[in-house]
Scaffold this active site. Structure first.
Site, PDB file in Angstrom:
ATOM      1  N   ASN A  18       0.820  -1.212   0.000  1.00 13.93           N
ATOM      2  CA  ASN A  18       0.000   0.000   0.000  1.00 13.93           C
ATOM      3  C   ASN A  18       0.858   1.268   0.000  1.00 13.93           C
ATOM      4  OD1 ASN A  18       0.961   0.087   2.607  1.00 13.93           O
ATOM      5  ND2 ASN A  18      -1.044   0.205   3.597  1.00 13.93           N
ATOM      6  N   SER A 131      11.209 -10.939  13.910  1.00 14.59           N
ATOM      7  CA  SER A 131      12.243 -10.053  14.423  1.00 14.59           C
ATOM      8  C   SER A 131      12.882 -10.644  15.662  1.00 14.59           C
ATOM      9  CB  SER A 131      11.602  -8.705  14.772  1.00 14.59           C
ATOM     10  OG  SER A 131      12.446  -7.951  15.598  1.00 14.59           O
ATOM     11  N   TYR A 159       5.488  -3.475  19.003  1.00 14.32           N
ATOM     12  CA  TYR A 159       5.901  -4.005  17.702  1.00 14.32           C
ATOM     13  C   TYR A 159       6.372  -5.458  17.853  1.00 14.32           C
ATOM     14  CZ  TYR A 159       9.330  -5.151  14.111  1.00 14.32           C
ATOM     15  OH  TYR A 159      10.066  -5.817  13.156  1.00 14.32           O
ATOM     16  N   LYS A 163       4.862  -9.302  16.406  1.00 10.31           N
ATOM     17  CA  LYS A 163       5.645 -10.337  15.723  1.00 10.31           C
ATOM     18  C   LYS A 163       5.522 -11.677  16.466  1.00 10.31           C
ATOM     19  CE  LYS A 163       7.459  -8.007  12.290  1.00 10.31           C
ATOM     20  NZ  LYS A 163       7.053  -8.295  10.899  1.00 10.31           N
ATOM     21  N   ASN A 219      14.598   5.490  12.365  1.00 10.51           N
ATOM     22  CA  ASN A 219      14.512   4.802  13.652  1.00 10.51           C
ATOM     23  C   ASN A 219      15.732   3.931  13.899  1.00 10.51           C
ATOM     24  OD1 ASN A 219      11.785   5.463  14.714  1.00 10.51           O
ATOM     25  ND2 ASN A 219      11.183   4.686  12.711  1.00 10.51           N
ATOM     26  N   GLY A 324      14.197   0.436  27.768  1.00 10.92           N
ATOM     27  CA  GLY A 324      13.931  -0.762  26.962  1.00 10.92           C
ATOM     28  C   GLY A 324      15.122  -1.261  26.167  1.00 10.92           C
TER      29      GLY A 324
END
Length: 369
Positions: A18, A131, A159, A163, A219, A324
């Site tokens: 898309n 991932s 995220y 996964k 990122n 994190g």
């Protein structure tokens, strides 16, 4: 679909995207690199193809069931699809914490829609791009991560959880066909499913024609470093230098994007099976492989390596740790070699040289300069 010439399988590819975070210009570059002749995209941007249908593009959102069904219906008379390589999803760790519902909707929804249509149209072979984030925070941060290590429990972001959930969905779905046969549904056919857990892809196509072109602020470390090197950004921020590593900065397993791409071709071949008694077959199996080099580099290593490729030091400043972030994240990539015959061939200098070539040839990414 595919045709075989000796050992080499040639695939005709239909790309469904898309374009929410990409550009169809990248497909023009694919056609150029592969010498496919005149690849053209219609004026409204909805579709494209080369004259022989080797590379076809359809601008479709994989969450849009009727539109995706249209793609399956369109290619069914040509023999349908042999396999799907499923990359479609949202992938920014930080953003996923801000808009989690969007991440669950898109990443899980697209997979659900795709699997249903694949089953209906008899395409039962899928490579899924997962991932290394599924491992979360390891009990022993300094040990190389293995596919058999625990996943899910300590993931630090939304995220990564999407996964992990998709991996679970694929496992449940793969196991269901044997159960259906036991219940008397003899036509329930096994799927071939290969889950690839990427570590940290970097670099670009060696031609300098294709590379990472993130929207907004990158990122990932290496595109950011490249943008600093080319003058688009003033400096790189190193997030924390008090980790338990030789230079105090976090260590990651970076692998060249071309090695990563070859891992997907290896997975397709693995699932297609082989007549060669020496090679292993993933046909009908659920397989999980790490894609990494097994070598860790620190943030400072990466900045210095990029400086070497560029020929001048990369300006950097020290900042606080990011919540994190873990100390060390490195793959044990042995299983992919043992089962699929895949291993990373390119090194850190290759990654930096190819990334710099892409960045200097395309300072504005795929946008026309």
């Amino acid at each position: 679909s595919s045709s075989s010439h000796g050992d080499d399988v040639e695939y005709s590819v239909v790309v469904v995207d898309n374009l929410v975070n990409s550009s169809s210009e990248s497909l023009r570059r694919v056609a150029d690199i592969c010498s496919l002749g005149d690849f053209s995209i219609e004026e409204d941007g909805s579709k494209g193809s080369d004259p022989h249908g080797r590379l076809v593009f359809r601008r479709v959102d994989c969450c849009d069931g009727p539109a995706l069904r249209g793609v399956f219906e369109e290619f069914a008379p040509l023999g349908g699809f042999d396999a799907a390589v499923h990359f479609a999803g949202l992938k920014a760790v930080g953003e996923s914490k801000s808009i989690p519902l969007k991440y669950y909707e898109v990443n899980i929804g697209a997979t659900w829609t795709l699997l249903n249509l694949m089953e209906e149209f008899g395409c039962r072979s899928i490579v899924f791009s997962s991932s290394a984030t599924v491992y979360g925070i390891a009990k022993d941060e300094k040990a190389k991560l293995k596919e058999t290590d625990e996943v899910g429990a300590t993931i630090t972001n939304c995220y990564g959880r999407t996964k992990y959930m998709i991996e679970q969905i694929l496992g449940d779905f793969h196991g269901s066909h044997a159960i259906l046969r036991d219940q008397g549904k003899e036509d329930a056919q096994d799927w071939s499913v290969t889950i690839l857990r990427y570590f940290n892809p970097a670099g670009a196509h060696p031609s300098g024609k294709m590379g990472e072109d993130p929207n907004g602020v990158p990122n990932n470390l290496m595109p950011f470093v490249a943008q600093v090197a080319v003058g688009r950004r003033p400096h790189v921020t190193i997030f924390g230098n008090d980790y338990d590593t030789p230079d105090g900065t976090g260590i990651r397993d970076y692998l060249h994007v071309m090695d990563l791409a070859n891992g997907h071709v290896a997975a397709l071949r693995y699932m297609a099976g082989s007549d060669d008694a020496n090679s292993k077959s993933g046909a009908g199996k659920l397989s999980v492989f790490n894609l990494g080099t097994g070598t860790g580099y620190s943030v400072i290593d990466m900045i210095n390596a990029m400086g070497k490729a560029v020929g001048k030091p990369i300006p950097n400043v020290l900042g606080p740790r990011r919540p994190g972030d873990v100390t060390i994240y490195v793959a044990n990539p042995g299983l992919a070699k043992e089962e699929m015959g895949w291993e990373a061939k390119k090194d850190l200098d290759d990654m930096c040289e190819d990334l710099w070539s892409w960045q200097t040839n395309n300072p504005n990414g795929y946008a026309y300069a």
